[in-house]
Write a protein that holds these residues in place. Structure first.
Motif, PDB file in Angstrom:
ATOM      1  N   VAL A 268       0.832  -1.209   0.000  1.00  0.00           N
ATOM      2  CA  VAL A 268       0.000   0.000   0.000  1.00  0.00           C
ATOM      3  C   VAL A 268       0.868   1.261   0.000  1.00  0.00           C
ATOM      4  CG1 VAL A 268      -1.633   1.349   1.384  1.00  0.00           C
ATOM      5  CG2 VAL A 268      -2.007  -1.097   1.048  1.00  0.00           C
ATOM      6  N   VAL A 269       1.901   1.284   0.828  1.00  0.00           N
ATOM      7  CA  VAL A 269       2.782   2.452   0.891  1.00  0.00           C
ATOM      8  C   VAL A 269       3.462   2.677  -0.453  1.00  0.00           C
ATOM      9  CG1 VAL A 269       4.950   3.306   1.910  1.00  0.00           C
ATOM     10  CG2 VAL A 269       3.154   2.400   3.380  1.00  0.00           C
TER      11      VAL A 269
ATOM     12  N   GLU B 147       1.268   9.009  -6.279  1.00  0.00           N
ATOM     13  CA  GLU B 147       1.524  10.421  -5.998  1.00  0.00           C
ATOM     14  C   GLU B 147       2.624  10.972  -6.901  1.00  0.00           C
ATOM     15  OE1 GLU B 147       3.056  13.333  -2.398  1.00  0.00           O
ATOM     16  OE2 GLU B 147       2.971  11.177  -2.078  1.00  0.00           O
TER      17      GLU B 147
ATOM     18  N   VAL C 291       0.878   4.028  -3.014  1.00  0.00           N
ATOM     19  CA  VAL C 291       0.556   5.433  -2.779  1.00  0.00           C
ATOM     20  C   VAL C 291       1.692   6.330  -3.250  1.00  0.00           C
ATOM     21  CG1 VAL C 291       0.227   7.158  -0.952  1.00  0.00           C
ATOM     22  CG2 VAL C 291      -1.084   5.033  -0.930  1.00  0.00           C
ATOM     23  N   GLN C 292       2.928   5.950  -2.962  1.00  0.00           N
ATOM     24  CA  GLN C 292       4.064   6.757  -3.396  1.00  0.00           C
ATOM     25  C   GLN C 292       4.164   6.819  -4.914  1.00  0.00           C
ATOM     26  OE1 GLN C 292       7.444   5.100  -1.345  1.00  0.00           O
ATOM     27  NE2 GLN C 292       7.063   6.327   0.480  1.00  0.00           N
TER      28      GLN C 292
END
Length: 78
Positions: free
Chosen positions: A26-27, A34, A30-31
């Motif tokens: 997930v991290v 973004e 998201v990175q």
């Protein structure tokens, strides 16, 4: 990166390795979203440059002058 590492570490300590693995996924997602989708769209609308041009200018600036080149490429292109 540091905040993502903290989130993965806390998930590992409190919930085990499988939850920590999902937290890492997930991290990273998201990175990537973004950095490759949201940032060019927002920067493009702020300086009135097409989002694809923002991506290409940042990549070119980074190749020519490293991190300072990436930081100053879009304002110079605008």
């Amino acid at each position: 990166v540091v905040t993502g590492a903290v989130a993965v570490f806390l998930a590992l300590v409190y919930n085990g390795p499988w939850i920590a693995l999902w937290m890492l996924v997930v991290v990273l997602a998201v990175q990537q979203i973004e950095g490759h989708i949201l940032q060019p769209i927002m920067m493009g609308s702020a300086v009135k440059v097409h989002p694809l041009a923002v991506v290409l200018v940042v990549a070119g600036g980074a190749m020519i002058a490293g991190i300072p080149g990436a930081l100053f490429a879009v304002p110079l292109a605008a």
